[in-house]
Scaffold this active site. Sequence first.
Site, PDB file in Angstrom:
ATOM      1  N   GLY A 122       0.786  -1.228   0.000  1.00  0.00           N
ATOM      2  CA  GLY A 122       0.000   0.000   0.000  1.00  0.00           C
ATOM      3  C   GLY A 122       0.817   1.276   0.000  1.00  0.00           C
ATOM      4  CG  HIS A 174      23.600   8.719  33.065  1.00  0.00           C
ATOM      5  ND1 HIS A 174      23.057   9.922  32.685  1.00  0.00           N
ATOM      6  CD2 HIS A 174      24.935   8.907  33.204  1.00  0.00           C
ATOM      7  CE1 HIS A 174      24.033  10.816  32.627  1.00  0.00           C
ATOM      8  NE2 HIS A 174      25.180  10.230  32.926  1.00  0.00           N
ATOM      9  CB  VAL A 212      -2.861  28.398  -1.036  1.00  0.00           C
ATOM     10  CG1 VAL A 212      -2.588  28.291  -2.531  1.00  0.00           C
ATOM     11  CG2 VAL A 212      -1.573  28.220  -0.254  1.00  0.00           C
TER      12      VAL A 212
HETATM   13  C1  LIG Z   1       4.631  10.512   2.375  1.00  0.00           C
HETATM   14  C2  LIG Z   1       3.880   9.770   3.463  1.00  0.00           C
HETATM   15  C3  LIG Z   1       4.526   9.444   4.632  1.00  0.00           C
HETATM   16  C4  LIG Z   1       3.860   8.749   5.634  1.00  0.00           C
HETATM   17  N1  LIG Z   1       4.538   8.439   6.767  1.00  0.00           N
HETATM   18  C5  LIG Z   1       3.915   7.766   7.745  1.00  0.00           C
HETATM   19  C6  LIG Z   1       4.610   7.383   8.915  1.00  0.00           C
HETATM   20  O1  LIG Z   1       5.798   7.651   9.061  1.00  0.00           O
HETATM   21  N2  LIG Z   1       3.946   6.709   9.867  1.00  0.00           N
HETATM   22  C7  LIG Z   1       2.616   6.402   9.739  1.00  0.00           C
HETATM   23  O2  LIG Z   1       2.049   5.799  10.659  1.00  0.00           O
HETATM   24  N3  LIG Z   1       1.927   6.740   8.637  1.00  0.00           N
HETATM   25  C8  LIG Z   1       2.542   7.399   7.634  1.00  0.00           C
HETATM   26  N4  LIG Z   1       1.858   7.708   6.499  1.00  0.00           N
HETATM   27  C9  LIG Z   1       0.445   7.326   6.406  1.00  0.00           C
HETATM   28  C10 LIG Z   1       0.304   5.834   6.045  1.00  0.00           C
HETATM   29  O3  LIG Z   1       0.950   5.597   4.820  1.00  0.00           O
HETATM   30  C11 LIG Z   1      -1.164   5.451   5.961  1.00  0.00           C
HETATM   31  O4  LIG Z   1      -1.813   5.817   7.154  1.00  0.00           O
HETATM   32  C12 LIG Z   1      -1.313   3.951   5.751  1.00  0.00           C
HETATM   33  O5  LIG Z   1      -0.682   3.536   4.584  1.00  0.00           O
HETATM   34  C13 LIG Z   1      -2.780   3.563   5.707  1.00  0.00           C
HETATM   35  O6  LIG Z   1      -2.866   2.193   5.523  1.00  0.00           O
HETATM   36  P1  LIG Z   1      -4.125   1.520   4.828  1.00  0.00           P
HETATM   37  O7  LIG Z   1      -3.884   0.054   4.885  1.00  0.00           O
HETATM   38  O8  LIG Z   1      -5.377   2.049   5.398  1.00  0.00           O
HETATM   39  O9  LIG Z   1      -4.125   2.025   3.309  1.00  0.00           O
HETATM   40  P2  LIG Z   1      -3.007   2.150   2.177  1.00  0.00           P
HETATM   41  O10 LIG Z   1      -1.660   1.973   2.701  1.00  0.00           O
HETATM   42  O11 LIG Z   1      -3.326   3.386   1.440  1.00  0.00           O
HETATM   43  O12 LIG Z   1      -3.279   0.885   1.264  1.00  0.00           O
HETATM   44  C14 LIG Z   1      -4.438   0.745   0.503  1.00  0.00           C
HETATM   45  C15 LIG Z   1      -4.164  -0.229  -0.621  1.00  0.00           C
HETATM   46  O13 LIG Z   1      -5.401  -0.587  -1.222  1.00  0.00           O
HETATM   47  C16 LIG Z   1      -5.221  -0.674  -2.628  1.00  0.00           C
HETATM   48  N5  LIG Z   1      -6.535  -0.520  -3.250  1.00  0.00           N
HETATM   49  C17 LIG Z   1      -7.347   0.568  -3.199  1.00  0.00           C
HETATM   50  N6  LIG Z   1      -8.505   0.310  -3.825  1.00  0.00           N
HETATM   51  C18 LIG Z   1      -8.426  -0.960  -4.288  1.00  0.00           C
HETATM   52  C19 LIG Z   1      -9.318  -1.808  -4.989  1.00  0.00           C
HETATM   53  N7  LIG Z   1     -10.542  -1.417  -5.339  1.00  0.00           N
HETATM   54  N8  LIG Z   1      -8.892  -3.065  -5.306  1.00  0.00           N
HETATM   55  C20 LIG Z   1      -7.654  -3.488  -4.938  1.00  0.00           C
HETATM   56  N9  LIG Z   1      -6.785  -2.726  -4.261  1.00  0.00           N
HETATM   57  C21 LIG Z   1      -7.172  -1.494  -3.928  1.00  0.00           C
HETATM   58  C22 LIG Z   1      -4.264   0.447  -2.925  1.00  0.00           C
HETATM   59  O14 LIG Z   1      -3.624   0.248  -4.163  1.00  0.00           O
HETATM   60  C23 LIG Z   1      -3.308   0.341  -1.735  1.00  0.00           C
HETATM   61  O15 LIG Z   1      -2.247  -0.521  -2.020  1.00  0.00           O
HETATM   62  C24 LIG Z   1       2.505   8.386   5.459  1.00  0.00           C
HETATM   63  C25 LIG Z   1       1.838   8.695   4.277  1.00  0.00           C
HETATM   64  C26 LIG Z   1       2.517   9.372   3.272  1.00  0.00           C
HETATM   65  C27 LIG Z   1       1.804   9.680   1.999  1.00  0.00           C
END
Ligand SMILES: Cc1cc2nc3c(=O)[nH]c(=O)nc-3n(C[C@H](O)[C@H](O)[C@H](O)COP(=O)(O)OP(=O)(O)OC[C@H]3O[C@@H](n4cnc5c(N)ncnc54)[C@H](O)[C@@H]3O)c2cc1C
Length: 465
Positions: free
Chosen positions: A38, A443, A236
Amino acid sequence: MYDVIVIGSGPGGYVAAIRAAQLGMKTAIIEKYSTLGGTCLNVGCIPSKALLDSSEHYHNAAHTFKTHGINLSNLKVDLKQMIARKDDVVKQNVDGIQFLMKKNKIDVHHGVGSFVDSTTVKVTKEDGKSEEIKGKNIIIATGSKPASLPFIKLDKDRVITSTEALKMKEIPKHLIVIGGGVIGMELGSVYGRMGSKVSVVEFMDSLIPSMDKTMGKELQKSLKKLGFEFFLKHKVTAVESKGKEVTVKAENGKGETIELKGDYVLVSIGRKPYTEGLNAEAAGVKLNDRGQVEVNEHLQTSASNIYAIGDVVKGAMLAHKAEEEGVFVAEVIAGQKPHINYNLIPGVVYTWPEVASVGYTEEQLKEKDIKYKTGKFPFLASGRARASMDTDGLVKVLADAETDEILGVHMIGPRTADMIAEAVVAMEYRASAEDIARMSHAHPTYTEAFKEACLAATENRALHI
Ligand SMILES: Cc1cc2nc3c(=O)[nH]c(=O)nc-3n(C[C@H](O)[C@H](O)[C@H](O)COP(=O)(O)OP(=O)(O)OC[C@H]3O[C@@H](n4cnc5c(N)ncnc54)[C@H](O)[C@@H]3O)c2cc1C
């Protein structure tokens, strides 16, 4: 017929799948991209931390090594190699998820998952071919995408999101960051450390506005030293891109307008839930007016066999929140009675100094009219921080005025991203500030600053200040 089908393989989805498989359920996961993991593993947490580490090495080599007695000459950044190392780190991590799926006997289906009905999901592959799979329970973990403003045209070349900022071909001369939140400050730091001028335009009156106000103020001081300039309380109004130049216009509420010219603008105003192509209506799954999948306290959607977790539902958009929810839902489906304490999910900003926080902020305690006392300890007074030359920042402990129970811990300083775990444990076990103050902390370590802040909160009896 699967017991569980998970749609989306981010930290929410893949963890849900592993936990479901551990609990003996026949599990499948659907991912539309060719790699698993993801946002977090591919274009989020992991690549950003890889670039933060690399750029911090460069910054130290350029600015602090000399004081440590290490002289270097001809120091320069090889951005291509830096990005290639980042890509390699991502590869190791996403391959690791592939391995975990195999190890746990989880079937991986690549393609876009869309509901046919409440137990059938159609998986459409890139070549247009599709198959249908059936599941007794389905978990939606489709995550989020970068948000923007209606008048901004994201050309992904000069007007970019975090995804493009992780694969730049050159170091920006002047990077304009719209949004003073976590992602903007982290990616702004990456390029600021390597010489970019960074200008931040933020609508609110402080950086990282959802965290305790002291953290935003302290972070602003540190980033100013790195050369950042800030336009807080600025809205902005226009973003234009022409050739290699971008222009950002913003107004400050008093009718005054600023105009910034740079070579790149990073739009980092937050993220929005992603449900495109999911065809949620076909399964009777309702979305709310913010586009999130609506869930109850069991993370169950309006269709009783369908659950939703992570960024696509309400709450903090954090990988570890998504992971906790993944485990939670798998256990609910298995008939267990799990629990998540949302107040104790820590938040971290991986700038330098790092910011980490758990529990209530001072502003929230005031709003709730809870009487509290405050203990603070600056890293300037920490022997460990002096040794490493990382003296910016402080630890702030908020404890109940009567019972001394720790209600919130807010840290900005070296390695606080790791230090916050102690505060989470303390608060899960409902420790008082005095409990922590009476425990031995090795420490010299940065963790002594937490102990000292607890001493300060107990009876204003910090030892080293
Ligand atoms: C630059 C950046 C830095 C970050 N740093 C941090 C950090 O340091 N620590 C932290 O805790 N969080 C961080 N985050 C946030 C974190 O990435 C998200 O909170 C996390 O990935 C959410 O997980 P999720 O499983 O909900 O979704 P996601 O990781 O967004 O995964 C969702 C997946 O579902 C897939 N998908 C969507 N729709 C479909 C579909 N219909 N069929 C099949 N597949 C599908 C997508 O392709 C994706 O792979 C960061 C985010 C960004 C953008």
